[in-house]
Design an enzyme around this catalytic site. Structure first.
Site, PDB file in Angstrom:
ATOM      1  N   ASP A  40      11.155  -0.579   0.249  1.00 51.72           N
ATOM      2  CA  ASP A  40      10.836  -1.973  -0.098  1.00 51.72           C
ATOM      3  C   ASP A  40      11.945  -2.677  -0.885  1.00 51.72           C
ATOM      4  O   ASP A  40      11.854  -3.869  -1.158  1.00 51.72           O
ATOM      5  CB  ASP A  40       9.503  -2.029  -0.876  1.00 51.72           C
ATOM      6  CG  ASP A  40       9.489  -1.119  -2.094  1.00 51.72           C
ATOM      7  OD1 ASP A  40      10.545  -0.927  -2.723  1.00 51.72           O
ATOM      8  OD2 ASP A  40       8.405  -0.602  -2.433  1.00 51.72           O
ATOM      9  N   ASN A  92      11.124   4.859  -1.253  1.00 51.14           N
ATOM     10  CA  ASN A  92      10.597   3.565  -0.816  1.00 51.14           C
ATOM     11  C   ASN A  92      11.643   2.740  -0.060  1.00 51.14           C
ATOM     12  O   ASN A  92      12.826   2.797  -0.367  1.00 51.14           O
ATOM     13  CB  ASN A  92      10.083   2.771  -2.019  1.00 51.14           C
ATOM     14  CG  ASN A  92       8.958   3.509  -2.723  1.00 51.14           C
ATOM     15  OD1 ASN A  92       8.376   4.427  -2.147  1.00 51.14           O
ATOM     16  ND2 ASN A  92       8.650   3.136  -3.943  1.00 51.14           N
ATOM     17  N   PRO A 149       0.834  -1.215   0.000  1.00 52.70           N
ATOM     18  CA  PRO A 149       0.000   0.000   0.000  1.00 52.70           C
ATOM     19  C   PRO A 149       0.863   1.258   0.000  1.00 52.70           C
ATOM     20  O   PRO A 149       1.993   1.230   0.491  1.00 52.70           O
ATOM     21  CB  PRO A 149      -0.778  -0.107   1.317  1.00 52.70           C
ATOM     22  CG  PRO A 149       0.033  -1.009   2.191  1.00 52.70           C
ATOM     23  CD  PRO A 149       0.762  -1.949   1.281  1.00 52.70           C
ATOM     24  N   ASP A 150       0.319   2.346  -0.553  1.00 51.51           N
ATOM     25  CA  ASP A 150       1.039   3.618  -0.393  1.00 51.51           C
ATOM     26  C   ASP A 150       0.663   4.188   0.973  1.00 51.51           C
ATOM     27  O   ASP A 150       0.055   3.487   1.800  1.00 51.51           O
ATOM     28  CB  ASP A 150       0.774   4.577  -1.572  1.00 51.51           C
ATOM     29  CG  ASP A 150      -0.664   5.070  -1.643  1.00 51.51           C
ATOM     30  OD1 ASP A 150      -1.444   4.790  -0.713  1.00 51.51           O
ATOM     31  OD2 ASP A 150      -1.027   5.736  -2.629  1.00 51.51           O
ATOM     32  N   PHE A 151       1.002   5.414   1.239  1.00 54.43           N
ATOM     33  CA  PHE A 151       0.769   5.958   2.575  1.00 54.43           C
ATOM     34  C   PHE A 151      -0.516   6.765   2.673  1.00 54.43           C
ATOM     35  O   PHE A 151      -1.267   6.641   3.625  1.00 54.43           O
ATOM     36  CB  PHE A 151       1.960   6.844   2.994  1.00 54.43           C
ATOM     37  CG  PHE A 151       3.222   6.055   3.153  1.00 54.43           C
ATOM     38  CD1 PHE A 151       3.535   5.466   4.359  1.00 54.43           C
ATOM     39  CD2 PHE A 151       4.077   5.856   2.083  1.00 54.43           C
ATOM     40  CE1 PHE A 151       4.678   4.697   4.514  1.00 54.43           C
ATOM     41  CE2 PHE A 151       5.232   5.098   2.222  1.00 54.43           C
ATOM     42  CZ  PHE A 151       5.527   4.517   3.441  1.00 54.43           C
ATOM     43  N   ARG A 152      -0.786   7.591   1.655  1.00 53.48           N
ATOM     44  CA  ARG A 152      -1.818   8.607   1.823  1.00 53.48           C
ATOM     45  C   ARG A 152      -3.059   8.440   0.976  1.00 53.48           C
ATOM     46  O   ARG A 152      -3.955   9.270   1.069  1.00 53.48           O
ATOM     47  CB  ARG A 152      -1.200  10.000   1.592  1.00 53.48           C
ATOM     48  CG  ARG A 152      -0.185  10.345   2.634  1.00 53.48           C
ATOM     49  CD  ARG A 152       0.529  11.645   2.401  1.00 53.48           C
ATOM     50  NE  ARG A 152       1.560  11.818   3.427  1.00 53.48           N
ATOM     51  CZ  ARG A 152       2.738  11.215   3.427  1.00 53.48           C
ATOM     52  NH1 ARG A 152       3.071  10.428   2.428  1.00 53.48           N
ATOM     53  NH2 ARG A 152       3.598  11.382   4.409  1.00 53.48           N
ATOM     54  N   HIS A 209      15.091   7.357   1.929  1.00 56.46           N
ATOM     55  CA  HIS A 209      14.529   7.072   3.248  1.00 56.46           C
ATOM     56  C   HIS A 209      15.079   5.756   3.808  1.00 56.46           C
ATOM     57  O   HIS A 209      14.424   5.110   4.628  1.00 56.46           O
ATOM     58  CB  HIS A 209      13.000   7.066   3.190  1.00 56.46           C
ATOM     59  CG  HIS A 209      12.430   8.426   2.881  1.00 56.46           C
ATOM     60  ND1 HIS A 209      11.093   8.647   2.644  1.00 56.46           N
ATOM     61  CD2 HIS A 209      13.020   9.649   2.766  1.00 56.46           C
ATOM     62  CE1 HIS A 209      10.905   9.944   2.388  1.00 56.46           C
ATOM     63  NE2 HIS A 209      12.056  10.567   2.448  1.00 56.46           N
TER      64      HIS A 209
HETATM   65  P1  OAD Z   1       2.083   8.754  -0.704  1.00 56.39           P
HETATM   66  O1  OAD Z   1       1.147   7.709  -0.233  1.00 56.39           O
HETATM   67  O2  OAD Z   1       2.107  10.035   0.024  1.00 56.39           O
HETATM   68  O3  OAD Z   1       1.782   9.093  -2.238  1.00 56.39           O
HETATM   69  C1  OAD Z   1       1.647   8.114  -3.208  1.00 56.39           C
HETATM   70  C2  OAD Z   1       1.124   8.763  -4.476  1.00 56.39           C
HETATM   71  O4  OAD Z   1       1.115   7.776  -5.484  1.00 56.39           O
HETATM   72  C3  OAD Z   1      -0.283   9.298  -4.368  1.00 56.39           C
HETATM   73  O5  OAD Z   1      -0.355  10.562  -4.978  1.00 56.39           O
HETATM   74  C4  OAD Z   1      -1.137   8.261  -5.113  1.00 56.39           C
HETATM   75  O6  OAD Z   1      -2.248   8.831  -5.747  1.00 56.39           O
HETATM   76  C5  OAD Z   1      -0.154   7.763  -6.131  1.00 56.39           C
HETATM   77  N1  OAD Z   1      -0.355   6.377  -6.570  1.00 56.39           N
HETATM   78  C6  OAD Z   1      -0.759   5.306  -5.867  1.00 56.39           C
HETATM   79  N2  OAD Z   1      -0.746   4.188  -6.604  1.00 56.39           N
HETATM   80  C7  OAD Z   1      -0.330   4.560  -7.845  1.00 56.39           C
HETATM   81  C8  OAD Z   1      -0.091   3.867  -9.077  1.00 56.39           C
HETATM   82  N3  OAD Z   1      -0.265   2.562  -9.203  1.00 56.39           N
HETATM   83  N4  OAD Z   1       0.338   4.587 -10.131  1.00 56.39           N
HETATM   84  C9  OAD Z   1       0.531   5.946 -10.041  1.00 56.39           C
HETATM   85  N5  OAD Z   1       0.330   6.637  -8.898  1.00 56.39           N
HETATM   86  C10 OAD Z   1      -0.085   5.965  -7.815  1.00 56.39           C
HETATM   87  O7  OAD Z   1       3.531   8.085  -0.770  1.00 56.39           O
HETATM   88  P2  OAD Z   1       4.924   8.805  -0.906  1.00 56.39           P
HETATM   89  O8  OAD Z   1       4.838  10.039  -1.695  1.00 56.39           O
HETATM   90  O9  OAD Z   1       5.896   7.786  -1.318  1.00 56.39           O
HETATM   91  O10 OAD Z   1       8.103   8.189   4.709  1.00 56.39           O
HETATM   92  O11 OAD Z   1       5.210   9.183   0.621  1.00 56.39           O
HETATM   93  C11 OAD Z   1       6.409   9.784   0.983  1.00 56.39           C
HETATM   94  C12 OAD Z   1       6.855   9.374   2.359  1.00 56.39           C
HETATM   95  O12 OAD Z   1       5.789   9.548   3.279  1.00 56.39           O
HETATM   96  C13 OAD Z   1       7.211   7.922   2.491  1.00 56.39           C
HETATM   97  O13 OAD Z   1       8.525   7.638   2.102  1.00 56.39           O
HETATM   98  C14 OAD Z   1       7.017   7.677   3.959  1.00 56.39           C
HETATM   99  C15 OAD Z   1       5.761   8.464   4.208  1.00 56.39           C
HETATM  100  O14 OAD Z   1       5.596   8.957   5.481  1.00 56.39           O
HETATM  101  C16 OAD Z   1       8.754   7.440   5.663  1.00 56.39           C
HETATM  102  O15 OAD Z   1       9.563   7.993   6.246  1.00 56.39           O
HETATM  103  C17 OAD Z   1       8.544   6.032   5.927  1.00 56.39           C
END
Ligand code: OAD
Length: 436
Positions: free
Chosen positions: A164, A162, A88-91, A181
């Site tokens: 992962d 990431n 899963p993503d975060f937000r 990170h």
């Molecule tokens: P977010 O969850 O903030 O953002 C992910 C983005 O990817 C969102 O805009 C989604 O709409 C988009 N998305 C999801 N699935 C997708 C797909 N299949 N194709 C295209 N876009 C997609 O995640 P990050 O930006 O990575 O920090 O978050 C940044 C940091 O916040 C992470 O590294 C983590 C977290 O707190 C840590 O320190 C662990």
């Protein structure tokens, strides 16, 4: 907003992460010049830089790559490049990690990655780590596309948020990679800083234990994987490479990130003003309002919809679809698909082995617990016979039930005490860590 204290960092994403390396005087001067140019550009006091894209769309970017003028591509990625792998993503609302952590009883979702909270209660992080453990997931077509860019000699560097390690699993060389990170690859004791391997952590995490230091005199202190928590500095490598890398960049490709966590998000503003930038994401973010303060601190954001846009391209959709389409337009689609197929087959075999290992670790643990249980039962039996009051004796002599229960409850008590002493609960670690 609560004041930030050094001991207990506030998980304020915009402020919590900072590069370790101080900028040199030369870098500061260049940055100042860059900011002046940006201000002049924004206010219309400077001519628009050379437009390198024929059209502000994917075709424009592909033509630029094909032209041979684009030799150094930097890719920047976030959790969105791994969602199709099952992480899963975060937000993202509902599906994002931060919307699904209720079972860990956290004061706020980001606490799971907050260094201050981790010191107090590391358990939620390690439970989550088991779910997100690298090795269980396969890289996506997007990861292999990045690797393909490297194979074609076009990738200058890949910057990822990431943890992962899917870029490495896709075969991207360490030299091409900046894990901004951190990652699970290494770990360190929070107190004596002894280094531990991923295998060490993996064994503990899959056995449902909290990894603890084994250094004499430091036993029981927590070992934390080297992923960057809110309140910690970014890896040295990030600070060392970022300045020159972005200065030299010919094309910036940003994928699957909400661009809200600093300093990573503002990397997009560190290229030269003429450098084209393409953003592949499900939604348009990061183009946010360019208020004067954030503009001065981080730069101005994308200009997708502005009349004076000359270099920013937004492609809406999944990272996999975007990369497959781009590969097709570049004539690499079959090659990309073949890499995905072959590598996934290899990973399936490895995953089987990992599953077997995790099973055997769990059954070892169960066996140990059973052995402990047997020892406890034997102690109880001995106690009972010493007292001369076995269950059957008690039944025969009409002693009231409450009294016969006495040895039973002491069994329960001693067995639970034993398990508490051996399970090394976070609460016991809490006291230890507080002391040290
Ligand atoms: P977010 O969850 O903030 O953002 C992910 C983005 O990817 C969102 O805009 C989604 O709409 C988009 N998305 C999801 N699935 C997708 C797909 N299949 N194709 C295209 N876009 C997609 O995640 P990050 O930006 O990575 O920090 O978050 C940044 C940091 O916040 C992470 O590294 C983590 C977290 O707190 C840590 O320190 C662990």
């Amino acid at each position: 907003m609560a004041e930030k204290s050094e001991k207990e960092p506030v998980p304020e994403e915009e402020e919590a992460k900072k590069p370790v390396k101080e900028e040199s005087e030369k870098e500061v001067a260049e940055r100042r010049e860059w900011l002046m140019d940006m201000m002049k550009l924004s206010l219309g006091f400077a001519p628009t830089p050379e437009k390198l894209l024929d059209t502000l769309d994917m075709d424009g970017v592909v033509n630029y790559i094909k032209s041979g003028k684009c030799k150094k591509i930097i890719t920047m990625a976030g959790a969105g490049i791994s969602t199709s792998a099952g992480i899963p993503d975060f937000r993202s609302p509902n599906t994002g990690l931060y919307d699904n952590l209720q079972k860990y009883n956290l004061p706020h979702p980001q606490a799971v990655f907050d260094i201050g909270y981790f010191w107090k209660n590391p358990e939620p992080f390690f439970l989550l780590a088991k779910e997100l453990w690298p090795g269980v997931f396969k890289p996506t077509p997007c990861h292999y596309f990045i690797k393909l860019l490297a194979d074609k000699g076009l990738l200058h560097r890949h910057y990822t948020q990431n943890i992962d390690t899917l870029e490495s699993r896709a075969g991207l060389e360490a030299d091409k990679l900046v894990e901004a990170h951190g990652s699970f690859r290494t770990a360190h004791c929070l107190i004596c800083e002894k280094e531990y391997s991923q295998d060490f952590i993996e064994e503990k995490v899959f056995a449902g234990e909290i990894p603890r230091c084994n250094e004499p005199g430091c036993e029981d202190n927590i070992v934390k994987p080297d992923i960057v928590f809110f309140g910690e500095s970014l890896p040295k490598r990030f600070g060392e490479l970022v300045h020159d890398d972005f200065k030299e960049c010919d094309l910036l490709l940003i994928m699957g990130t909400s661009l809200v966590v600093q300093p990573f998000a503002s990397l997009m503003n560190r290229t030269q003003h003429h450098c084209p930038r393409m953003y592949i994401n499900l939604e348009k973010t990061g183009s946010g309002p360019s208020n004067p303060i954030s503009m001065l601190m981080f730069g101005g954001g994308f200009k997708f919809d502005d009349e004076d846009n000359y270099r920013d391209v937004f492609w809406q959709g999944t990272c996999d679809d975007g990369c497959l389409l781009m590969a097709e337009k570049l004539g690499w689609k079959e090659e990309l698909q073949e890499i995905v197929k072959t590598d996934h087959a290899k990973i399936d075999e490895n995953a089987k082995a990992l599953k077997a290992r995790s099973k055997s670790l769990e059954s070892d643990k169960e066996e140990k617990q059973e052995e402990k249980g047997e020892v406890v039962s034997k102690v109880v039996e001995t106690k009972k016979s010493t007292l001369g009051k076995s269950e059957s004796d008690t039944e025969k002599s009409n002693i009231p039930k409450s009294k016969t229960n006495a040895p039973k409850s002491s069994v329960t008590k001693s067995s639970s005490t034993a398990s508490r002493a051996t399970s090394k609960s976070p609460s016991s670690s809490k006291t230890k860590l507080k002391k040290s």
